[in-house]
Write a protein that holds these residues in place. Sequence first.
Motif, PDB file in Angstrom:
ATOM      1  N   ALA A 134       0.829  -1.198   0.000  1.00 52.17           N
ATOM      2  CA  ALA A 134       0.000   0.000   0.000  1.00 52.17           C
ATOM      3  C   ALA A 134       0.869   1.255   0.000  1.00 52.17           C
ATOM      4  CB  ALA A 134      -0.928  -0.007   1.215  1.00 52.17           C
ATOM      5  N   ASN A 135       1.945   1.229   0.754  1.00 47.46           N
ATOM      6  CA  ASN A 135       2.875   2.358   0.762  1.00 47.46           C
ATOM      7  C   ASN A 135       3.521   2.545  -0.600  1.00 47.46           C
ATOM      8  OD1 ASN A 135       4.672   4.416   1.896  1.00 47.46           O
ATOM      9  ND2 ASN A 135       6.254   2.859   1.693  1.00 47.46           N
ATOM     10  N   ALA A 136       3.922   1.443  -1.230  1.00 48.24           N
ATOM     11  CA  ALA A 136       4.529   1.534  -2.556  1.00 48.24           C
ATOM     12  C   ALA A 136       3.553   2.133  -3.563  1.00 48.24           C
ATOM     13  CB  ALA A 136       4.974   0.144  -3.008  1.00 48.24           C
ATOM     14  N   HIS A 137       2.279   1.743  -3.445  1.00 47.39           N
ATOM     15  CA  HIS A 137       1.254   2.308  -4.337  1.00 47.39           C
ATOM     16  C   HIS A 137       1.125   3.807  -4.116  1.00 47.39           C
ATOM     17  CE1 HIS A 137      -2.467   2.861  -6.531  1.00 47.39           C
ATOM     18  NE2 HIS A 137      -3.035   3.337  -5.438  1.00 47.39           N
ATOM     19  N   ALA A 138       1.177   4.243  -2.863  1.00 45.63           N
ATOM     20  CA  ALA A 138       1.072   5.671  -2.558  1.00 45.63           C
ATOM     21  C   ALA A 138       2.197   6.450  -3.224  1.00 45.63           C
ATOM     22  CB  ALA A 138       1.098   5.888  -1.050  1.00 45.63           C
ATOM     23  N   HIS A 139       3.393   5.914  -3.168  1.00 42.21           N
ATOM     24  CA  HIS A 139       4.539   6.619  -3.750  1.00 42.21           C
ATOM     25  C   HIS A 139       4.537   6.566  -5.278  1.00 42.21           C
ATOM     26  CE1 HIS A 139       7.127   7.835  -0.340  1.00 42.21           C
ATOM     27  NE2 HIS A 139       6.397   6.937   0.307  1.00 42.21           N
ATOM     28  N   GLU A 140       4.093   5.437  -5.833  1.00 44.37           N
ATOM     29  CA  GLU A 140       4.149   5.285  -7.284  1.00 44.37           C
ATOM     30  C   GLU A 140       3.001   5.983  -7.994  1.00 44.37           C
ATOM     31  OE1 GLU A 140       5.377   1.766 -10.345  1.00 44.37           O
ATOM     32  OE2 GLU A 140       4.090   1.236  -8.666  1.00 44.37           O
ATOM     33  N   SER A 175      12.848  -1.492  -8.617  1.00 44.23           N
ATOM     34  CA  SER A 175      11.913  -1.800  -9.704  1.00 44.23           C
ATOM     35  C   SER A 175      11.102  -0.576 -10.102  1.00 44.23           C
ATOM     36  CB  SER A 175      10.977  -2.936  -9.274  1.00 44.23           C
ATOM     37  OG  SER A 175       9.978  -3.171 -10.245  1.00 44.23           O
ATOM     38  N   GLN A 176      10.617   0.167  -9.117  1.00 45.84           N
ATOM     39  CA  GLN A 176       9.824   1.364  -9.410  1.00 45.84           C
ATOM     40  C   GLN A 176      10.649   2.417 -10.138  1.00 45.84           C
ATOM     41  OE1 GLN A 176       8.449   2.164  -5.370  1.00 45.84           O
ATOM     42  NE2 GLN A 176       6.372   1.631  -5.974  1.00 45.84           N
ATOM     43  N   MET A 182      13.390   1.821 -12.053  1.00 49.66           N
ATOM     44  CA  MET A 182      13.702   1.351 -13.401  1.00 49.66           C
ATOM     45  C   MET A 182      12.490   1.395 -14.312  1.00 49.66           C
ATOM     46  SD  MET A 182      16.335  -1.836 -12.956  1.00 49.66           S
ATOM     47  CE  MET A 182      15.180  -2.810 -11.999  1.00 49.66           C
ATOM     48  N   LYS A 183      11.313   1.210 -13.740  1.00 43.40           N
ATOM     49  CA  LYS A 183      10.082   1.171 -14.538  1.00 43.40           C
ATOM     50  C   LYS A 183       9.878   2.463 -15.335  1.00 43.40           C
ATOM     51  CE  LYS A 183       6.700  -0.605 -12.313  1.00 43.40           C
ATOM     52  NZ  LYS A 183       5.531  -0.766 -11.396  1.00 43.40           N
ATOM     53  N   LYS A 184      10.364   3.563 -14.796  1.00 38.21           N
ATOM     54  CA  LYS A 184      10.155   4.858 -15.436  1.00 38.21           C
ATOM     55  C   LYS A 184      11.042   5.054 -16.662  1.00 38.21           C
ATOM     56  CE  LYS A 184       9.002   6.939 -10.980  1.00 38.21           C
ATOM     57  NZ  LYS A 184       9.391   7.942  -9.942  1.00 38.21           N
ATOM     58  N   THR A 185      12.144   4.321 -16.734  1.00 40.83           N
ATOM     59  CA  THR A 185      13.102   4.550 -17.807  1.00 40.83           C
ATOM     60  C   THR A 185      13.421   3.316 -18.642  1.00 40.83           C
ATOM     61  OG1 THR A 185      14.925   4.140 -16.257  1.00 40.83           O
ATOM     62  CG2 THR A 185      14.195   6.412 -16.511  1.00 40.83           C
ATOM     63  N   SER A 186      12.999   2.141 -18.193  1.00 40.27           N
ATOM     64  CA  SER A 186      13.407   0.901 -18.855  1.00 40.27           C
ATOM     65  C   SER A 186      12.456   0.507 -19.975  1.00 40.27           C
ATOM     66  CB  SER A 186      13.485  -0.245 -17.842  1.00 40.27           C
ATOM     67  OG  SER A 186      14.458   0.014 -16.874  1.00 40.27           O
ATOM     68  N   GLU A 187      12.990  -0.250 -20.901  1.00 43.60           N
ATOM     69  CA  GLU A 187      12.183  -0.842 -21.966  1.00 43.60           C
ATOM     70  C   GLU A 187      12.898  -2.077 -22.481  1.00 43.60           C
ATOM     71  OE1 GLU A 187      13.835   1.881 -25.670  1.00 43.60           O
ATOM     72  OE2 GLU A 187      11.904   2.350 -24.773  1.00 43.60           O
ATOM     73  N   GLY A 188      12.195  -2.901 -23.236  1.00 41.95           N
ATOM     74  CA  GLY A 188      12.804  -4.091 -23.817  1.00 41.95           C
ATOM     75  C   GLY A 188      13.311  -5.053 -22.771  1.00 41.95           C
ATOM     76  N   GLU A 189      14.570  -5.498 -22.921  1.00 36.26           N
ATOM     77  CA  GLU A 189      15.157  -6.490 -22.040  1.00 36.26           C
ATOM     78  C   GLU A 189      15.232  -6.004 -20.600  1.00 36.26           C
ATOM     79  OE1 GLU A 189      16.671 -10.032 -20.766  1.00 36.26           O
ATOM     80  OE2 GLU A 189      15.790  -9.544 -22.710  1.00 36.26           O
ATOM     81  N   ARG A 223      14.182  -7.124 -15.832  1.00 35.22           N
ATOM     82  CA  ARG A 223      14.763  -6.829 -14.519  1.00 35.22           C
ATOM     83  C   ARG A 223      13.755  -6.102 -13.636  1.00 35.22           C
ATOM     84  NH1 ARG A 223      19.908  -2.929 -13.232  1.00 35.22           N
ATOM     85  NH2 ARG A 223      20.099  -3.436 -11.016  1.00 35.22           N
ATOM     86  N   VAL A 224      12.918  -5.258 -14.237  1.00 35.95           N
ATOM     87  CA  VAL A 224      11.864  -4.586 -13.482  1.00 35.95           C
ATOM     88  C   VAL A 224      10.959  -5.620 -12.828  1.00 35.95           C
ATOM     89  CG1 VAL A 224       9.801  -3.140 -13.677  1.00 35.95           C
ATOM     90  CG2 VAL A 224      11.890  -2.490 -14.874  1.00 35.95           C
ATOM     91  N   VAL A 225      10.583  -6.645 -13.593  1.00 33.26           N
ATOM     92  CA  VAL A 225       9.704  -7.691 -13.073  1.00 33.26           C
ATOM     93  C   VAL A 225      10.425  -8.525 -12.015  1.00 33.26           C
ATOM     94  CG1 VAL A 225       8.291  -9.691 -13.674  1.00 33.26           C
ATOM     95  CG2 VAL A 225       8.453  -7.769 -15.254  1.00 33.26           C
ATOM     96  N   GLU A 226      11.697  -8.834 -12.246  1.00 30.71           N
ATOM     97  CA  GLU A 226      12.461  -9.625 -11.280  1.00 30.71           C
ATOM     98  C   GLU A 226      12.537  -8.940  -9.931  1.00 30.71           C
ATOM     99  OE1 GLU A 226      16.199 -10.081 -13.209  1.00 30.71           O
ATOM    100  OE2 GLU A 226      15.576 -11.809 -14.414  1.00 30.71           O
ATOM    101  N   ARG A 227      12.817  -7.632  -9.930  1.00 28.64           N
ATOM    102  CA  ARG A 227      12.945  -6.888  -8.677  1.00 28.64           C
ATOM    103  C   ARG A 227      11.581  -6.559  -8.067  1.00 28.64           C
ATOM    104  NH1 ARG A 227      18.050  -4.566  -7.925  1.00 28.64           N
ATOM    105  NH2 ARG A 227      19.573  -5.992  -8.851  1.00 28.64           N
TER     106      ARG A 227
END
Length: 271
Positions: free
Chosen positions: A111-117, A174-175, A177-184, A188-192
């Motif tokens: 829930a905290n992570a959702h608040a920040h994201e 993960s949060q 990297m999610k903002k800047t990552s794409e492709g492969e 790593r976003v999913v792994e973390r």
Amino acid sequence: MPGTLFLNASATFRVRFRAQARSTLPVVKPTPLTIPTPHPHWASLQADIEAHLKQAIPIKEPLEVFEPMHRLVFDAPRSTVPALCLAACELVGGQRDQAMDAAAALLLNLANAHAHEELGLREGSNIALLTGDGIVPFGFELLANGPGRGSPERVMRVIIEISRAVGSGGLIDSQHMKKTSEGENMKRVVERGEGGLHACAAACGAVVGGGSEEEIERLRRFGFHVGMMTGMAQRGFHNRDVEEHRNLALNELQFFKDTDLRMISTFLNFY
């Protein structure tokens, strides 16, 4: 909404495994999936966790503190992470209430992570962010003082597991990297993120349930693959990648082939 689950309360699900010796666990090759409707037992796990938290976080004075806290916790998107903690505990012979505080702590951290994201992107969300930060230590307080806390060694291990999974080397990374990552890099976003959180939940459930080290690590790997399935499916990865993780998760469950797998196996369907 990502992460939202829709359940068919009339469904049933069972996985059967071919009997094999525990010493030889063959690699399962990816096969086409036939996905049954998820078992309604997941709903009972989630309901138990929420009922536990409603007792732990009642709406009381001061209202300006407890009302936002209550709202943030129960309005956040639902995840299979906390429920997996309960299922893993029961799989190794523990009782559900032994893992309830660990599952609640996981839900509060999510829930905290959702608040920040999500809420952090909106104007005037400072109160929500502060409230989210406030519920994280409350989750660890539940673990330390809750009725199902068990031995101090197990409690400390669970606190460390959760801290690592949601910290800078896990969900926070993960949060970011999610903002800047794409492709492969999205893998790593999913792994973390989903992978690490589900791995943590399953391991924590096995720890508080009194599982052996091998059972804990088997369930950690099972949870990781379940999380990878979920995250990859949500982000549009190729179906063969999702299938591969599903079969790897099934391979870990073969170790528990003499146990009732109906509950834990339902987590193979939430994607």
